[in-house]
Write a protein that holds these residues in place. Structure first.
Motif, mmCIF file in Angstrom:
data_model
loop_
_atom_site.group_PDB
_atom_site.id
_atom_site.type_symbol
_atom_site.label_atom_id
_atom_site.label_comp_id
_atom_site.label_asym_id
_atom_site.label_seq_id
_atom_site.Cartn_x
_atom_site.Cartn_y
_atom_site.Cartn_z
ATOM 1 N N UNK A 6 54.017 -23.005 53.998
ATOM 2 C CA UNK A 6 54.250 -21.560 54.101
ATOM 3 C C UNK A 6 52.970 -20.803 53.765
ATOM 4 N N UNK A 7 52.286 -21.194 52.706
ATOM 5 C CA UNK A 7 51.017 -20.562 52.344
ATOM 6 C C UNK A 7 50.017 -20.696 53.489
ATOM 7 N N UNK A 8 49.940 -21.882 54.097
ATOM 8 C CA UNK A 8 49.039 -22.092 55.232
ATOM 9 C C UNK A 8 49.375 -21.155 56.385
ATOM 10 N N UNK A 9 50.662 -20.967 56.663
ATOM 11 C CA UNK A 9 51.081 -20.091 57.759
ATOM 12 C C UNK A 9 50.746 -18.628 57.470
ATOM 13 N N UNK A 10 50.997 -18.181 56.262
ATOM 14 C CA UNK A 10 50.668 -16.794 55.893
ATOM 15 C C UNK A 10 49.153 -16.595 55.953
ATOM 16 N N UNK A 11 48.390 -17.574 55.481
ATOM 17 C CA UNK A 11 46.923 -17.494 55.546
ATOM 18 C C UNK A 11 46.440 -17.425 56.986
ATOM 19 N N UNK A 12 47.027 -18.233 57.839
ATOM 20 C CA UNK A 12 46.650 -18.239 59.264
ATOM 21 C C UNK A 12 46.957 -16.891 59.894
ATOM 22 N N UNK A 13 48.142 -16.356 59.615
ATOM 23 C CA UNK A 13 48.517 -15.059 60.180
ATOM 24 C C UNK A 13 47.649 -13.933 59.622
ATOM 25 N N UNK A 19 46.620 -7.104 60.387
ATOM 26 C CA UNK A 19 47.304 -5.815 60.273
ATOM 27 C C UNK A 19 48.746 -5.845 60.764
ATOM 28 N N UNK A 20 49.201 -7.002 61.207
ATOM 29 C CA UNK A 20 50.599 -7.124 61.648
ATOM 30 C C UNK A 20 51.519 -7.048 60.439
ATOM 31 N N UNK A 21 52.673 -6.433 60.624
ATOM 32 C CA UNK A 21 53.637 -6.271 59.538
ATOM 33 C C UNK A 21 54.240 -7.631 59.182
ATOM 34 N N UNK A 22 54.128 -7.979 57.910
ATOM 35 C CA UNK A 22 54.718 -9.215 57.400
ATOM 36 C C UNK A 22 56.083 -8.929 56.797
ATOM 37 N N UNK A 24 58.781 -5.552 55.735
ATOM 38 C CA UNK A 24 59.112 -4.138 55.666
ATOM 39 C C UNK A 24 60.242 -3.996 54.663
ATOM 40 N N UNK A 25 59.964 -3.306 53.585
ATOM 41 C CA UNK A 25 60.885 -3.181 52.460
ATOM 42 C C UNK A 25 61.231 -1.707 52.293
ATOM 43 N N UNK A 26 62.508 -1.414 52.078
ATOM 44 C CA UNK A 26 62.930 -0.010 51.956
ATOM 45 C C UNK A 26 62.303 0.675 50.746
ATOM 46 N N UNK A 27 61.933 -0.076 49.727
ATOM 47 C CA UNK A 27 61.326 0.515 48.534
ATOM 48 C C UNK A 27 59.808 0.526 48.616
ATOM 49 N N UNK A 28 59.234 -0.581 49.041
ATOM 50 C CA UNK A 28 57.779 -0.746 49.039
ATOM 51 C C UNK A 28 57.116 -0.318 50.347
ATOM 52 N N UNK A 29 57.901 -0.155 51.405
ATOM 53 C CA UNK A 29 57.321 0.203 52.699
ATOM 54 C C UNK A 29 56.856 -1.023 53.460
ATOM 55 N N UNK A 30 55.762 -0.864 54.181
ATOM 56 C CA UNK A 30 55.250 -1.911 55.058
ATOM 57 C C UNK A 30 54.117 -2.661 54.365
ATOM 58 N N UNK A 31 54.154 -3.989 54.476
ATOM 59 C CA UNK A 31 53.096 -4.848 53.936
ATOM 60 C C UNK A 31 52.587 -5.738 55.062
ATOM 61 N N UNK A 32 51.284 -5.706 55.292
ATOM 62 C CA UNK A 32 50.691 -6.547 56.333
ATOM 63 C C UNK A 32 50.487 -7.964 55.811
ATOM 64 N N UNK A 33 50.195 -8.886 56.730
ATOM 65 C CA UNK A 33 49.923 -10.257 56.319
ATOM 66 C C UNK A 33 48.702 -10.331 55.405
ATOM 67 N N UNK A 34 47.670 -9.538 55.719
ATOM 68 C CA UNK A 34 46.474 -9.545 54.882
ATOM 69 C C UNK A 34 46.794 -9.035 53.476
#
Length: 127
Positions: A6-13, A19-22, A24-34
């Motif tokens: 999983x770590x390898x996949x997140x690192x690759x993405x 800048x792709x959305x990893x 989307x949380x109603x409290x925290x908003x949008x978090x990119x893969x980076x």
């Protein structure tokens, strides 16, 4: 180990489409893969300062959220394990979890506590 995959996949993405959305949380908003990878690395450094290393077990209390996912990724990157529990469990259940698992660290939504001795329990008040 599934966690390292999983770590390898997140690192690759994070490298291929940072800048792709990893998440989307109603409290925290949008978090990119980076950003997700950066948060996970930062949390891994914090956990390392608490002495968490390969093979250690951490109890994570709380609902699924961005913070919990960051903790999962950080712990997997350290090759540590975690035991997720809901936030509304009683003190007796928490005491049992700490005694049975011999966890090294307890993380809730408002607290990080090092459990110094096997079977140590954090104070039940305020949990």
């Amino acid at each position: 180990m599934a966690g390292s995959w999983i770590i390898d996949q997140v690192s690759r993405l994070a490298e291929v489409c940072p800048e792709q959305v990893a998440i989307e949380d109603s409290t925290e908003g949008v978090t990119t893969y980076l950003d997700l990878l950066s948060l996970a690395h930062s949390q891994a450094r914090v956990l390392s300062k608490f002495g968490i290393e390969k093979g250690d077990l951490v109890v994570l209390q709380g609902e699924l959220s961005l913070n919990q996912i960051v903790n999962y990724l950080a712990l997997w990157s350290l090759e540590a394990a975690f035991c997720p529990i809901q936030k509304d469990v009683g003190a007796e259940y928490l005491d049992l979890i700490f005694k049975v698992t011999n966890a090294k660290l307890f993380i809730s939504e408002s607290n990080i506590q090092l459990l110094n001795q096997p079977g140590d329990c954090p104070p039940s008040e305020g949990l």
